[in-house]
Design an enzyme around this catalytic site. Sequence first.
Site, PDB file in Angstrom:
ATOM      1  N   TYR A 172       0.833  -1.277  -0.027  1.00  0.00           N
ATOM      2  CA  TYR A 172      -0.049  -0.012  -0.026  1.00  0.00           C
ATOM      3  C   TYR A 172       0.928   1.194  -0.002  1.00  0.00           C
ATOM      4  O   TYR A 172       0.598   1.924   0.738  1.00  0.00           O
ATOM      5  CB  TYR A 172      -0.931  -0.118   1.344  1.00  0.00           C
ATOM      6  CG  TYR A 172      -2.024   0.657   1.359  1.00  0.00           C
ATOM      7  CD1 TYR A 172      -3.113   0.819   0.259  1.00  0.00           C
ATOM      8  CD2 TYR A 172      -2.472   1.681   2.499  1.00  0.00           C
ATOM      9  CE1 TYR A 172      -4.330   1.465   0.276  1.00  0.00           C
ATOM     10  CE2 TYR A 172      -3.569   2.362   2.600  1.00  0.00           C
ATOM     11  CZ  TYR A 172      -4.449   2.402   1.421  1.00  0.00           C
ATOM     12  OH  TYR A 172      -5.437   3.150   1.365  1.00  0.00           O
ATOM     13  N   LYS A 190     -10.969  -8.615  -3.438  1.00  0.00           N
ATOM     14  CA  LYS A 190      -9.691  -8.677  -4.103  1.00  0.00           C
ATOM     15  C   LYS A 190      -9.326  -9.905  -4.743  1.00  0.00           C
ATOM     16  O   LYS A 190      -8.446 -10.030  -5.849  1.00  0.00           O
ATOM     17  CB  LYS A 190      -8.705  -8.131  -3.260  1.00  0.00           C
ATOM     18  CG  LYS A 190      -8.766  -7.212  -2.645  1.00  0.00           C
ATOM     19  CD  LYS A 190      -8.396  -5.775  -3.500  1.00  0.00           C
ATOM     20  CE  LYS A 190      -8.152  -4.683  -2.516  1.00  0.00           C
ATOM     21  NZ  LYS A 190      -7.662  -3.575  -3.426  1.00  0.00           N
ATOM     22  N   TYR A 215     -13.851  -5.406   5.156  1.00  0.00           N
ATOM     23  CA  TYR A 215     -12.509  -5.143   5.313  1.00  0.00           C
ATOM     24  C   TYR A 215     -12.268  -5.037   6.833  1.00  0.00           C
ATOM     25  O   TYR A 215     -10.953  -5.106   7.087  1.00  0.00           O
ATOM     26  CB  TYR A 215     -11.899  -3.821   4.405  1.00  0.00           C
ATOM     27  CG  TYR A 215     -12.192  -2.906   5.064  1.00  0.00           C
ATOM     28  CD1 TYR A 215     -10.869  -2.223   5.582  1.00  0.00           C
ATOM     29  CD2 TYR A 215     -13.308  -1.893   5.200  1.00  0.00           C
ATOM     30  CE1 TYR A 215     -11.024  -0.667   6.259  1.00  0.00           C
ATOM     31  CE2 TYR A 215     -13.342  -0.591   5.742  1.00  0.00           C
ATOM     32  CZ  TYR A 215     -12.233  -0.024   6.124  1.00  0.00           C
ATOM     33  OH  TYR A 215     -12.187   1.037   6.711  1.00  0.00           O
ATOM     34  N   ARG A 255     -11.988   9.098   6.505  1.00  0.00           N
ATOM     35  CA  ARG A 255     -11.597  10.036   7.363  1.00  0.00           C
ATOM     36  C   ARG A 255     -11.116  11.075   6.933  1.00  0.00           C
ATOM     37  O   ARG A 255      -9.759  11.466   7.041  1.00  0.00           O
ATOM     38  CB  ARG A 255     -10.639   9.130   8.326  1.00  0.00           C
ATOM     39  CG  ARG A 255     -11.009   7.905   8.970  1.00  0.00           C
ATOM     40  CD  ARG A 255      -9.710   7.128   9.654  1.00  0.00           C
ATOM     41  NE  ARG A 255      -8.401   6.889   8.697  1.00  0.00           N
ATOM     42  CZ  ARG A 255      -8.553   6.018   7.796  1.00  0.00           C
ATOM     43  NH1 ARG A 255      -9.617   4.888   7.792  1.00  0.00           N
ATOM     44  NH2 ARG A 255      -7.467   5.791   6.886  1.00  0.00           N
ATOM     45  N   HIS A 285      -2.443   7.531  -3.302  1.00  0.00           N
ATOM     46  CA  HIS A 285      -3.629   6.638  -3.139  1.00  0.00           C
ATOM     47  C   HIS A 285      -4.126   6.569  -1.676  1.00  0.00           C
ATOM     48  O   HIS A 285      -5.245   6.529  -1.395  1.00  0.00           O
ATOM     49  CB  HIS A 285      -3.186   5.423  -3.587  1.00  0.00           C
ATOM     50  CG  HIS A 285      -4.254   4.267  -3.493  1.00  0.00           C
ATOM     51  ND1 HIS A 285      -5.312   4.268  -4.386  1.00  0.00           N
ATOM     52  CD2 HIS A 285      -4.491   3.106  -2.806  1.00  0.00           C
ATOM     53  CE1 HIS A 285      -6.150   3.195  -4.062  1.00  0.00           C
ATOM     54  NE2 HIS A 285      -5.540   2.574  -3.093  1.00  0.00           N
ATOM     55  N   SER A 293      -6.655 -10.980 -10.204  1.00  0.00           N
ATOM     56  CA  SER A 293      -5.792 -10.077 -10.412  1.00  0.00           C
ATOM     57  C   SER A 293      -4.883 -10.281 -11.674  1.00  0.00           C
ATOM     58  O   SER A 293      -4.758 -11.332 -11.995  1.00  0.00           O
ATOM     59  CB  SER A 293      -4.579 -10.273  -9.169  1.00  0.00           C
ATOM     60  OG  SER A 293      -5.252 -10.125  -8.101  1.00  0.00           O
ATOM     61  N   GLN A 326     -15.683  -4.715  -0.453  1.00  0.00           N
ATOM     62  CA  GLN A 326     -14.489  -4.403   0.255  1.00  0.00           C
ATOM     63  C   GLN A 326     -15.133  -3.746   1.418  1.00  0.00           C
ATOM     64  O   GLN A 326     -14.423  -3.756   2.523  1.00  0.00           O
ATOM     65  CB  GLN A 326     -13.549  -3.728  -0.506  1.00  0.00           C
ATOM     66  CG  GLN A 326     -12.102  -3.200   0.104  1.00  0.00           C
ATOM     67  CD  GLN A 326     -11.246  -2.523  -0.619  1.00  0.00           C
ATOM     68  OE1 GLN A 326     -11.583  -2.434  -1.913  1.00  0.00           O
ATOM     69  NE2 GLN A 326     -10.186  -2.072  -0.253  1.00  0.00           N
ATOM     70  N   GLU A 337      -7.086  -1.123 -10.100  1.00  0.00           N
ATOM     71  CA  GLU A 337      -5.890  -0.633  -9.532  1.00  0.00           C
ATOM     72  C   GLU A 337      -4.714  -0.762 -10.209  1.00  0.00           C
ATOM     73  O   GLU A 337      -4.086  -1.743 -10.570  1.00  0.00           O
ATOM     74  CB  GLU A 337      -5.696  -1.020  -7.729  1.00  0.00           C
ATOM     75  CG  GLU A 337      -6.956  -1.009  -7.095  1.00  0.00           C
ATOM     76  CD  GLU A 337      -6.667  -1.291  -5.521  1.00  0.00           C
ATOM     77  OE1 GLU A 337      -5.797  -2.050  -5.351  1.00  0.00           O
ATOM     78  OE2 GLU A 337      -7.360  -0.536  -4.693  1.00  0.00           O
TER      79      GLU A 337
END
Length: 434
Positions: A137, A260, A251, A151, A142, A264, A247, A206
Amino acid sequence: MPPMIDATHDPRLRSWVSGADDHGDFPIQNLPLGMFSPPQATPRAGVAIGDHILDLKAAAQAGLIVNECAALAAGASDGLNALLAAGSAVRADLRAQLSRLLEAGSPKRAAAEPMLHAQADCTLHLPARIGDYTDFYVGIHHATNIGKLFRPDNPLLPNYKYVPIGYHGRASSIRPSGAPVRRPVGQQSGGDSGPVFGPCKRLDYELEMGVWIGSGNPLGEPIDIARAPDAIAGLSLLNDWSARDIQAWEYQPLGPFLSKSFLSTVSPWIVTAEALAPFRIAQPARPEGDPAPLPYLLDEADQAGGAFAIMLEAFISTARMRQEGIAPHLLSRGPASNMYWTVAQMVAHHSVNGCNLQSGDLLGTGTISAPTRDGFGSLMELSSGGKEPVALPTGESRSFLEDGDRISLRGVMEASGYRSIGFGACDGIVEPVR
Ligand code: MN
């Protein structure tokens, strides 16, 4: 030590393979490795050159390439794992031999030419058996953009600038470019009345890079940050397709799961660490006031040359755009240097607890977004969580992906004085729920 620049990177090198010198991704300075099947033949190792693939098994059997690398390439029937595990010196030997074999004027041209196949006639496979897949991540813009949606006042959690955040993904559902992307079904939040179950309505892509592990580490023996470049065999593009509604409901508290793991997509060619040598750049300085990385994540050489000069792009093409002959629409463009952590830091962190990385493991960087909207690497960010749809040239718009949409990722390595190279295709078309 990262691989060095040598004669194989000379921008003046030309190839006898038709079209290779003008190819955007695969000129002779690239020589990426993969697994392919020629028409009516079994899977084998290959190297991409222009729009063609050279059969490495045939080349090794004919003695056109020799040494340990040739034996490992010839023996690869279900993945390049053993070749990747052999390390940089062996890969560099293969690269040097292939450069001479494919170079204009090579005396071996007549012998090698029958071992070339048009890429369009071949089936491309995953380049390695992927034992484990971990998605990081490290795209800080992002992480900030996504954090803001949840948030607004406190987008980045306090651990972000200390820990290269990641989670263990699913290796079995990784597919090479071109594999169909079946829209997943699953649970989504339905508000006060409980969850609803059905097709994903917020399907997203992504824009990421994949890091291929070459030589791993024994269980219990971490990879020191200074040695981490030796563990990295090369890079690909990676699309971590994401079901945002699934998600959001699943999550917490343990992270992404079914949102996910349905699929992929990777670009099927490994652009080797050796090919990437001219494109290494300094890791951008951290903003004033950010903490320094902890000592196990800090290495002077890594800070000086552990990032890569790669321009990343994402395109969308809807079914209607393709019907009407309209070119794919650029969704975003931005440099891979928008990573808060280097790939070496990812490797050092992943193994610091003793976890053993293995040859053929795949690490995703996480979505790489630029600070501004023209470089956002997912529709979740581009559409501000679905509130501001992206306008397309047909008059269509997209907050999230619809059936028939194709996403194509691109990545080009650029450095002054060197021939640009690229990853090749990383595409997928969304198909309806079965
Ligand atoms: Mn991801």
